[in-house]
Design a protein around this motif. Structure first.
Motif, PDB file in Angstrom:
ATOM      1  N   ILE A  41       0.834  -1.202   0.000  1.00  0.00           N
ATOM      2  CA  ILE A  41       0.000   0.000   0.000  1.00  0.00           C
ATOM      3  C   ILE A  41       0.868   1.251   0.000  1.00  0.00           C
ATOM      4  O   ILE A  41       0.613   2.199  -0.750  1.00  0.00           O
ATOM      5  CB  ILE A  41      -0.983  -0.027   1.182  1.00  0.00           C
ATOM      6  N   ASN A  42       1.919   1.263   0.812  1.00  0.00           N
ATOM      7  CA  ASN A  42       2.816   2.416   0.835  1.00  0.00           C
ATOM      8  C   ASN A  42       3.518   2.600  -0.501  1.00  0.00           C
ATOM      9  O   ASN A  42       3.732   3.736  -0.943  1.00  0.00           O
ATOM     10  CB  ASN A  42       3.829   2.286   1.973  1.00  0.00           C
ATOM     11  N   ASP A  43       3.876   1.512  -1.166  1.00  0.00           N
ATOM     12  CA  ASP A  43       4.500   1.606  -2.493  1.00  0.00           C
ATOM     13  C   ASP A  43       3.526   2.224  -3.495  1.00  0.00           C
ATOM     14  O   ASP A  43       3.909   3.068  -4.308  1.00  0.00           O
ATOM     15  CB  ASP A  43       4.969   0.237  -2.980  1.00  0.00           C
ATOM     16  N   GLU A  44       2.251   1.810  -3.432  1.00  0.00           N
ATOM     17  CA  GLU A  44       1.229   2.379  -4.317  1.00  0.00           C
ATOM     18  C   GLU A  44       1.098   3.886  -4.084  1.00  0.00           C
ATOM     19  O   GLU A  44       1.036   4.666  -5.040  1.00  0.00           O
ATOM     20  CB  GLU A  44      -0.131   1.735  -4.059  1.00  0.00           C
ATOM     21  N   LEU A  45       1.048   4.274  -2.819  1.00  0.00           N
ATOM     22  CA  LEU A  45       0.888   5.686  -2.481  1.00  0.00           C
ATOM     23  C   LEU A  45       2.124   6.492  -2.878  1.00  0.00           C
ATOM     24  O   LEU A  45       2.000   7.625  -3.353  1.00  0.00           O
ATOM     25  CB  LEU A  45       0.599   5.838  -0.986  1.00  0.00           C
ATOM     26  N   ALA A  46       3.310   5.915  -2.711  1.00  0.00           N
ATOM     27  CA  ALA A  46       4.544   6.601  -3.092  1.00  0.00           C
ATOM     28  C   ALA A  46       4.582   6.844  -4.605  1.00  0.00           C
ATOM     29  O   ALA A  46       5.031   7.907  -5.050  1.00  0.00           O
ATOM     30  CB  ALA A  46       5.757   5.800  -2.640  1.00  0.00           C
ATOM     31  N   GLU A  47       4.111   5.895  -5.379  1.00  0.00           N
ATOM     32  CA  GLU A  47       4.041   6.062  -6.836  1.00  0.00           C
ATOM     33  C   GLU A  47       3.127   7.221  -7.220  1.00  0.00           C
ATOM     34  O   GLU A  47       3.337   7.866  -8.239  1.00  0.00           O
ATOM     35  CB  GLU A  47       3.535   4.788  -7.511  1.00  0.00           C
ATOM     36  N   GLN A  48       2.116   7.464  -6.397  1.00  0.00           N
ATOM     37  CA  GLN A  48       1.178   8.562  -6.649  1.00  0.00           C
ATOM     38  C   GLN A  48       1.698   9.896  -6.109  1.00  0.00           C
ATOM     39  O   GLN A  48       1.027  10.915  -6.214  1.00  0.00           O
ATOM     40  CB  GLN A  48      -0.177   8.244  -6.024  1.00  0.00           C
ATOM     41  N   TYR A  50       2.635  10.496  -2.798  1.00  0.00           N
ATOM     42  CA  TYR A  50       2.378  10.727  -1.384  1.00  0.00           C
ATOM     43  C   TYR A  50       3.601  10.361  -0.547  1.00  0.00           C
ATOM     44  O   TYR A  50       4.389   9.493  -0.917  1.00  0.00           O
ATOM     45  CB  TYR A  50       1.184   9.897  -0.901  1.00  0.00           C
ATOM     46  N   ILE A  51       3.730  11.000   0.592  1.00  0.00           N
ATOM     47  CA  ILE A  51       4.773  10.661   1.560  1.00  0.00           C
ATOM     48  C   ILE A  51       4.252   9.503   2.402  1.00  0.00           C
ATOM     49  O   ILE A  51       3.101   9.520   2.844  1.00  0.00           O
ATOM     50  CB  ILE A  51       5.099  11.867   2.462  1.00  0.00           C
ATOM     51  N   THR A  52       5.088   8.493   2.623  1.00  0.00           N
ATOM     52  CA  THR A  52       4.668   7.319   3.390  1.00  0.00           C
ATOM     53  C   THR A  52       5.597   7.114   4.581  1.00  0.00           C
ATOM     54  O   THR A  52       6.694   7.657   4.625  1.00  0.00           O
ATOM     55  CB  THR A  52       4.670   6.060   2.507  1.00  0.00           C
ATOM     56  N   PHE A  53       5.138   6.317   5.530  1.00  0.00           N
ATOM     57  CA  PHE A  53       5.902   5.997   6.723  1.00  0.00           C
ATOM     58  C   PHE A  53       6.018   4.485   6.858  1.00  0.00           C
ATOM     59  O   PHE A  53       5.014   3.787   6.748  1.00  0.00           O
ATOM     60  CB  PHE A  53       5.214   6.559   7.976  1.00  0.00           C
ATOM     61  N   PRO A  54       7.208   3.964   7.110  1.00  0.00           N
ATOM     62  CA  PRO A  54       7.372   2.507   7.249  1.00  0.00           C
ATOM     63  C   PRO A  54       6.526   1.950   8.396  1.00  0.00           C
ATOM     64  O   PRO A  54       6.468   2.526   9.478  1.00  0.00           O
ATOM     65  CB  PRO A  54       8.857   2.330   7.559  1.00  0.00           C
ATOM     66  N   GLY A  55       5.833   0.854   8.139  1.00  0.00           N
ATOM     67  CA  GLY A  55       5.055   0.187   9.180  1.00  0.00           C
ATOM     68  C   GLY A  55       3.708   0.803   9.467  1.00  0.00           C
ATOM     69  O   GLY A  55       2.980   0.337  10.334  1.00  0.00           O
ATOM     70  N   LYS A  56       3.352   1.877   8.732  1.00  0.00           N
ATOM     71  CA  LYS A  56       2.065   2.542   8.917  1.00  0.00           C
ATOM     72  C   LYS A  56       1.507   2.894   7.550  1.00  0.00           C
ATOM     73  O   LYS A  56       2.247   3.136   6.613  1.00  0.00           O
ATOM     74  CB  LYS A  56       2.214   3.847   9.701  1.00  0.00           C
ATOM     75  N   ALA A  57       0.187   2.948   7.457  1.00  0.00           N
ATOM     76  CA  ALA A  57      -0.470   3.363   6.229  1.00  0.00           C
ATOM     77  C   ALA A  57      -1.776   4.061   6.603  1.00  0.00           C
ATOM     78  O   ALA A  57      -2.325   3.821   7.677  1.00  0.00           O
ATOM     79  CB  ALA A  57      -0.741   2.163   5.335  1.00  0.00           C
ATOM     80  N   PRO A  58      -2.275   4.925   5.723  1.00  0.00           N
ATOM     81  CA  PRO A  58      -3.531   5.622   6.025  1.00  0.00           C
ATOM     82  C   PRO A  58      -4.677   4.630   6.259  1.00  0.00           C
ATOM     83  O   PRO A  58      -4.957   3.770   5.444  1.00  0.00           O
ATOM     84  CB  PRO A  58      -3.782   6.457   4.764  1.00  0.00           C
ATOM     85  N   ARG A  59      -5.309   4.763   7.406  1.00  0.00           N
ATOM     86  CA  ARG A  59      -6.350   3.841   7.855  1.00  0.00           C
ATOM     87  C   ARG A  59      -7.483   3.691   6.832  1.00  0.00           C
ATOM     88  O   ARG A  59      -7.853   2.581   6.463  1.00  0.00           O
ATOM     89  CB  ARG A  59      -6.917   4.321   9.194  1.00  0.00           C
ATOM     90  N   LYS A  60      -8.046   4.805   6.376  1.00  0.00           N
ATOM     91  CA  LYS A  60      -9.181   4.733   5.449  1.00  0.00           C
ATOM     92  C   LYS A  60      -8.780   4.052   4.151  1.00  0.00           C
ATOM     93  O   LYS A  60      -9.552   3.275   3.593  1.00  0.00           O
ATOM     94  CB  LYS A  60      -9.723   6.128   5.164  1.00  0.00           C
ATOM     95  N   TYR A  61      -7.583   4.327   3.662  1.00  0.00           N
ATOM     96  CA  TYR A  61      -7.117   3.717   2.417  1.00  0.00           C
ATOM     97  C   TYR A  61      -6.953   2.206   2.587  1.00  0.00           C
ATOM     98  O   TYR A  61      -7.367   1.433   1.729  1.00  0.00           O
ATOM     99  CB  TYR A  61      -5.805   4.369   1.971  1.00  0.00           C
ATOM    100  N   VAL A  62      -6.366   1.797   3.700  1.00  0.00           N
ATOM    101  CA  VAL A  62      -6.161   0.358   3.955  1.00  0.00           C
ATOM    102  C   VAL A  62      -7.507  -0.358   4.040  1.00  0.00           C
ATOM    103  O   VAL A  62      -7.708  -1.392   3.403  1.00  0.00           O
ATOM    104  CB  VAL A  62      -5.346   0.123   5.252  1.00  0.00           C
ATOM    105  N   LEU A  63      -8.435   0.176   4.813  1.00  0.00           N
ATOM    106  CA  LEU A  63      -9.740  -0.463   4.979  1.00  0.00           C
ATOM    107  C   LEU A  63     -10.504  -0.513   3.660  1.00  0.00           C
ATOM    108  O   LEU A  63     -11.165  -1.512   3.363  1.00  0.00           O
ATOM    109  CB  LEU A  63     -10.555   0.256   6.056  1.00  0.00           C
ATOM    110  N   ARG A  64     -10.387   0.543   2.863  1.00  0.00           N
ATOM    111  CA  ARG A  64     -11.048   0.539   1.554  1.00  0.00           C
ATOM    112  C   ARG A  64     -10.433  -0.517   0.640  1.00  0.00           C
ATOM    113  O   ARG A  64     -11.146  -1.254  -0.028  1.00  0.00           O
ATOM    114  CB  ARG A  64     -10.957   1.927   0.921  1.00  0.00           C
ATOM    115  N   ARG A  65      -9.116  -0.640   0.635  1.00  0.00           N
ATOM    116  CA  ARG A  65      -8.434  -1.629  -0.211  1.00  0.00           C
ATOM    117  C   ARG A  65      -8.762  -3.055   0.218  1.00  0.00           C
ATOM    118  O   ARG A  65      -8.768  -3.965  -0.595  1.00  0.00           O
ATOM    119  CB  ARG A  65      -6.919  -1.418  -0.193  1.00  0.00           C
ATOM    120  N   LEU A  66      -9.040  -3.243   1.496  1.00  0.00           N
ATOM    121  CA  LEU A  66      -9.415  -4.571   2.004  1.00  0.00           C
ATOM    122  C   LEU A  66     -10.901  -4.849   1.810  1.00  0.00           C
ATOM    123  O   LEU A  66     -11.373  -5.944   2.112  1.00  0.00           O
ATOM    124  CB  LEU A  66      -9.052  -4.695   3.487  1.00  0.00           C
ATOM    125  N   GLY A  67     -11.638  -3.857   1.368  1.00  0.00           N
ATOM    126  CA  GLY A  67     -13.081  -4.026   1.159  1.00  0.00           C
ATOM    127  C   GLY A  67     -13.875  -3.968   2.442  1.00  0.00           C
ATOM    128  O   GLY A  67     -14.979  -4.516   2.526  1.00  0.00           O
TER     129      GLY A  67
END
Length: 70
Positions: A41-48, A50-67
């Motif tokens: 998920i962080n790799d996807e966001l970095a390609e777009q 966005y700044i990312t943090f190791p071991g963490k990802a935006p909560r809403k984005y993660v939950l949406r990607r998991l359905g």
């Protein structure tokens, strides 16, 4: 532990980021799998651009990607 469904997932924290431990609780998966999901998920966001943090990802984005969140 069973996997979460849309009804089971509730955001109970004001923290906008989800970490590996929380993802393990939600999905019932192990540390390594959750780490790879967050990294992907962080790799996807970095390609777009966005700044990312190791071991963490935006909560809403993660939950949406998991359905688990609309």
């Amino acid at each position: 532990m069973r996997n979460a469904t849309k009804k089971d997932v509730k955001i109970v924290t004001n923290n906008p980021y989800i970490n590996i431990k929380e993802l393990m609780e939600i999905t019932g998966c192990g540390y390594t799998k959750c780490w790879s999901v967050i990294k992907k998920i962080n790799d996807e966001l970095a390609e777009q651009g966005y700044i990312t943090f190791p071991g963490k990802a935006p909560r809403k984005y993660v939950l949406r990607r998991l359905g688990l969140e609309a």
